[in-house]
Write an enzyme that holds these catalytic residues in place. Structure first.
Site, PDB file in Angstrom:
ATOM      1  N   LYS A  44      58.240  79.155 119.446  1.00 34.10           N
ATOM      2  CA  LYS A  44      57.112  79.507 120.321  1.00 34.10           C
ATOM      3  C   LYS A  44      55.840  79.742 119.510  1.00 34.10           C
ATOM      4  CE  LYS A  44      59.319  83.071 122.180  1.00 34.10           C
ATOM      5  NZ  LYS A  44      59.549  84.267 123.002  1.00 34.10           N
ATOM      6  N   LYS A  46      55.519  82.174 117.276  1.00 31.53           N
ATOM      7  CA  LYS A  46      55.360  83.613 117.072  1.00 31.53           C
ATOM      8  C   LYS A  46      56.047  84.036 115.779  1.00 31.53           C
ATOM      9  CE  LYS A  46      55.734  86.584 120.737  1.00 31.53           C
ATOM     10  NZ  LYS A  46      56.422  87.214 121.890  1.00 31.53           N
TER      11      LYS A  46
END
Length: 145
Positions: A44, A46
């Site tokens: 993602k 992150k």
């Protein structure tokens, strides 16, 4: 027994996380929490400050959390709901509408976020403090003219 499920990264665990989990648990008899794995977060885009194993241990230690499972993909949620007999799926209201497709499997509830606290704001504050410290160090360690 009414099972509730929620998912999250739970990095830099704070009172907003705690309140979300407490309110989610109040909606049923059993709370299952999916904690995002490091690999899923990487996918993602992150980066977490705390590794998955530690984040999962923190969440597991909370008295009103009954079970912690790894969240490894967006697609696993319907299977988790069926496998665990989930009656209610809960997320923060910053996700409002994003999981409405799960309403065919269970109730979907979006809870209000805790005002003025988020992992993002904590990370931004730490980055600002690091920048200030760096500038301070450069200013006071510069050679005298």
């Amino acid at each position: 027994m009414k099972t509730v499920i929620t998912y999250g990264t739970f990095d830099l665990f704070h009172v907003g996380h705690l309140k979300l989990l407490e309110r989610a648990r109040a909606l049923g008899d059993r709370l299952v929490v999916g904690v995002s794995t490091d690999a899923f977060n990487e996918g993602k885009g992150k980066r977490t400050a705390i590794p998955y194993r530690d984040r999962a241990a923190i969440v597991r230690a909370i008295r009103f959390v009954d079970e912690v499972i790894p969240e490894e993909s967006w697609e696993q949620k319907p299977d988790d709901i069926r496998r665990l007999g989930v009656a209610t799926f809960v997320m923060g209201d910053d996700w409002r509408g994003k999981f409405d497709d799960l309403k065919t499997l269970c109730d979907v509830v979006y809870l209000p976020r805790t005002a003025l606290v988020s992992t993002t704001s904590i990370k931004e504050a730490v980055a600002l403090l690091q920048q200030i410290a760096k500038e301070y160090t450069l200013t006071f360690n510069a050679p005298a003219p």
